[in-house]
Design a protein around this motif. Structure first.
Motif, PDB file in Angstrom:
ATOM      1  N   ASN A 157       0.989  -1.233  -0.028  1.00  0.00           N
ATOM      2  CA  ASN A 157       0.087  -0.060  -0.159  1.00  0.00           C
ATOM      3  C   ASN A 157       0.815   1.354   0.101  1.00  0.00           C
ATOM      4  N   THR A 158       0.026   2.451  -0.248  1.00  0.00           N
ATOM      5  CA  THR A 158       0.941   3.671  -0.257  1.00  0.00           C
ATOM      6  C   THR A 158       1.896   3.779   0.990  1.00  0.00           C
ATOM      7  N   LYS A 159       1.525   3.541   1.922  1.00  0.00           N
ATOM      8  CA  LYS A 159       2.442   3.805   3.411  1.00  0.00           C
ATOM      9  C   LYS A 159       3.749   2.989   3.248  1.00  0.00           C
ATOM     10  N   GLU A 160       3.578   1.490   2.723  1.00  0.00           N
ATOM     11  CA  GLU A 160       4.656   0.631   2.805  1.00  0.00           C
ATOM     12  C   GLU A 160       5.692   1.087   1.518  1.00  0.00           C
ATOM     13  N   ILE A 161       5.073   1.650   0.640  1.00  0.00           N
ATOM     14  CA  ILE A 161       5.712   1.975  -0.546  1.00  0.00           C
ATOM     15  C   ILE A 161       6.862   3.216  -0.109  1.00  0.00           C
ATOM     16  N   ALA A 162       5.976   4.075   0.670  1.00  0.00           N
ATOM     17  CA  ALA A 162       6.795   5.057   1.117  1.00  0.00           C
ATOM     18  C   ALA A 162       7.800   4.743   2.153  1.00  0.00           C
ATOM     19  N   GLU A 163       7.580   3.918   2.986  1.00  0.00           N
ATOM     20  CA  GLU A 163       8.793   3.439   3.926  1.00  0.00           C
ATOM     21  C   GLU A 163       9.841   2.668   3.036  1.00  0.00           C
ATOM     22  N   GLU A 164       9.625   1.795   2.209  1.00  0.00           N
ATOM     23  CA  GLU A 164      10.375   1.149   1.564  1.00  0.00           C
ATOM     24  C   GLU A 164      11.335   1.911   0.635  1.00  0.00           C
ATOM     25  N   LEU A 165      10.817   3.162  -0.039  1.00  0.00           N
ATOM     26  CA  LEU A 165      11.754   3.977  -0.781  1.00  0.00           C
ATOM     27  C   LEU A 165      12.159   5.271   0.097  1.00  0.00           C
ATOM     28  N   SER A 166      11.827   5.104   1.320  1.00  0.00           N
ATOM     29  CA  SER A 166      12.129   6.388   2.357  1.00  0.00           C
ATOM     30  C   SER A 166      11.662   7.631   1.443  1.00  0.00           C
ATOM     31  N   ILE A 167      10.368   7.847   1.102  1.00  0.00           N
ATOM     32  CA  ILE A 167       9.906   9.204   0.796  1.00  0.00           C
ATOM     33  C   ILE A 167       8.599   9.173   1.448  1.00  0.00           C
ATOM     34  N   LYS A 168       7.825  10.354   1.156  1.00  0.00           N
ATOM     35  CA  LYS A 168       6.460  10.709   1.822  1.00  0.00           C
ATOM     36  C   LYS A 168       5.350   9.996   1.172  1.00  0.00           C
ATOM     37  N   THR A 169       4.299   9.692   1.729  1.00  0.00           N
ATOM     38  CA  THR A 169       3.303   9.134   1.334  1.00  0.00           C
ATOM     39  C   THR A 169       2.773  10.118   0.037  1.00  0.00           C
ATOM     40  N   GLY A 170       2.632  11.342   0.411  1.00  0.00           N
ATOM     41  CA  GLY A 170       2.099  12.184  -0.685  1.00  0.00           C
ATOM     42  C   GLY A 170       2.994  12.287  -1.779  1.00  0.00           C
ATOM     43  N   THR A 171       4.307  11.983  -1.919  1.00  0.00           N
ATOM     44  CA  THR A 171       5.157  11.539  -3.000  1.00  0.00           C
ATOM     45  C   THR A 171       4.741  10.390  -3.574  1.00  0.00           C
ATOM     46  N   VAL A 172       4.455   9.244  -3.025  1.00  0.00           N
ATOM     47  CA  VAL A 172       3.986   8.051  -3.490  1.00  0.00           C
ATOM     48  C   VAL A 172       2.793   8.235  -4.281  1.00  0.00           C
ATOM     49  N   ARG A 173       1.919   9.182  -3.695  1.00  0.00           N
ATOM     50  CA  ARG A 173       0.474   9.342  -4.322  1.00  0.00           C
ATOM     51  C   ARG A 173       0.833   9.951  -5.839  1.00  0.00           C
ATOM     52  N   ASN A 174       1.860  11.081  -5.479  1.00  0.00           N
ATOM     53  CA  ASN A 174       2.005  11.792  -6.867  1.00  0.00           C
ATOM     54  C   ASN A 174       2.731  10.926  -8.054  1.00  0.00           C
ATOM     55  N   TYR A 175       3.538   9.985  -7.622  1.00  0.00           N
ATOM     56  CA  TYR A 175       4.064   8.917  -8.579  1.00  0.00           C
ATOM     57  C   TYR A 175       2.982   8.126  -9.235  1.00  0.00           C
ATOM     58  N   ILE A 176       2.103   7.879  -8.499  1.00  0.00           N
ATOM     59  CA  ILE A 176       1.005   6.868  -8.757  1.00  0.00           C
ATOM     60  C   ILE A 176       0.122   7.614  -9.844  1.00  0.00           C
ATOM     61  N   SER A 177      -0.251   8.597  -9.335  1.00  0.00           N
ATOM     62  CA  SER A 177      -1.046   9.497 -10.406  1.00  0.00           C
ATOM     63  C   SER A 177      -0.341   9.882 -11.922  1.00  0.00           C
ATOM     64  N   THR A 178       1.040  10.158 -11.699  1.00  0.00           N
ATOM     65  CA  THR A 178       1.830  10.304 -12.903  1.00  0.00           C
ATOM     66  C   THR A 178       1.719   8.896 -13.577  1.00  0.00           C
ATOM     67  N   ILE A 179       1.908   7.893 -13.021  1.00  0.00           N
ATOM     68  CA  ILE A 179       2.009   6.454 -13.711  1.00  0.00           C
ATOM     69  C   ILE A 179       0.732   6.313 -14.446  1.00  0.00           C
ATOM     70  N   LEU A 180      -0.426   6.535 -13.644  1.00  0.00           N
ATOM     71  CA  LEU A 180      -1.739   6.241 -14.435  1.00  0.00           C
ATOM     72  C   LEU A 180      -1.975   7.304 -15.475  1.00  0.00           C
ATOM     73  N   ASP A 181      -1.397   8.565 -15.333  1.00  0.00           N
ATOM     74  CA  ASP A 181      -1.554   9.569 -16.558  1.00  0.00           C
ATOM     75  C   ASP A 181      -0.754   8.958 -17.773  1.00  0.00           C
ATOM     76  N   LYS A 182       0.544   8.532 -17.559  1.00  0.00           N
ATOM     77  CA  LYS A 182       1.440   7.970 -18.600  1.00  0.00           C
ATOM     78  C   LYS A 182       0.940   6.894 -19.133  1.00  0.00           C
ATOM     79  N   LEU A 183       0.510   5.948 -18.749  1.00  0.00           N
ATOM     80  CA  LEU A 183      -0.013   4.658 -19.027  1.00  0.00           C
ATOM     81  C   LEU A 183      -1.534   4.737 -19.590  1.00  0.00           C
ATOM     82  N   ASP A 184      -2.095   6.054 -19.400  1.00  0.00           N
ATOM     83  CA  ASP A 184      -3.627   6.105 -19.956  1.00  0.00           C
ATOM     84  C   ASP A 184      -4.535   5.148 -19.364  1.00  0.00           C
ATOM     85  N   VAL A 185      -4.477   4.891 -18.009  1.00  0.00           N
ATOM     86  CA  VAL A 185      -5.390   3.955 -17.251  1.00  0.00           C
ATOM     87  C   VAL A 185      -5.950   4.730 -16.170  1.00  0.00           C
ATOM     88  N   LYS A 186      -7.015   3.931 -15.619  1.00  0.00           N
ATOM     89  CA  LYS A 186      -7.877   4.680 -14.464  1.00  0.00           C
ATOM     90  C   LYS A 186      -7.503   4.329 -13.095  1.00  0.00           C
TER      91      LYS A 186
END
Length: 199
Positions: A154-183
């Protein structure tokens, strides 16, 4: 005589391929492997002209085996059911000389083998269209995030694993969805798998 090692994990198909190719006057099957690890050993041992491999095999995939055999004096050809641009890109980087699909007629396979022996490269036409539209659009960091999502984190676990904030993970995920053109995340993972982009 063109000496060939075949690697295919479905034994019935391995036998059928061997028999078909042995009917050709100028082709001899010198070894058969049921996984990528065996294929590498046979190529070192028998020094064939061509190693014809499936992709999805146990122990080592055809792509991993091709990457390991890069630079050996053996032409690597992939024979697979998967017309995935990610697989094709990896095969090209590994120096694969042929990438054919299993639904091609058997005489086409023999002709492709001879073409590769005469110094040509042979790739399934379906993939040539795809290659221009088929680059993975994600950065290395975005790919890391998506791989962790695919592992069920989940977002929290990803943030911990990569040593980044949960907000940053959410930003990454929304960028990924945009780039792949998926929902959503599920569609992103499915799309990525279908393209063969996961390492």
């Amino acid at each position: 005589m063109i000496r060939i090692v075949i690697a295919e994990d479905q034994r019935m198909l391995l036998g059928a391929l061997g028999s078909l190719l042995n009917l050709e006057e100028d082709i001899e099957i010198v070894g058969k492997a049921t996984n990528g690890e065996e294929a590498i050993q046979l190529v070192h041992q028998l020094k064939p002209d061509i190693c014809l491999m499936d992709i999805e095999m146990p122990e080592k995939s055809g792509l991993e085996a091709a990457e390991e055999m890069k630079g050996l004096d053996c032409n690597i050809m992939i024979l697979t059911t998967f017309a995935r641009s990610g697989y094709f890109q990896r095969a090209l980087k590994a120096g694969v000389k042929g990438y054919l699909l299993k639904d091609s007629p058997s005489e086409e396979l023999a002709k492709s083998i001879r073409d590769v022996m005469s110094g040509r490269r042979v790739y399934a036409p379906e993939l040539m269209d795809d290659i221009y539209a088929g680059e993975n659009p994600l950065t290395d960091r975005e790919l890391e995030v998506l791989e962790l999502v695919a592992d069920g984190r989940n977002t929290k676990e990803i943030a911990e694993e990569l040593s980044i904030k949960t907000g940053t993970v959410r930003n990454y995920i929304s960028t990924i969805l945009d780039k792949l053109d998926v929902k959503n995340r599920i569609e992103a993972i499915t799309h990525f798998k279908e393209k063969g982009w996961f390492k």
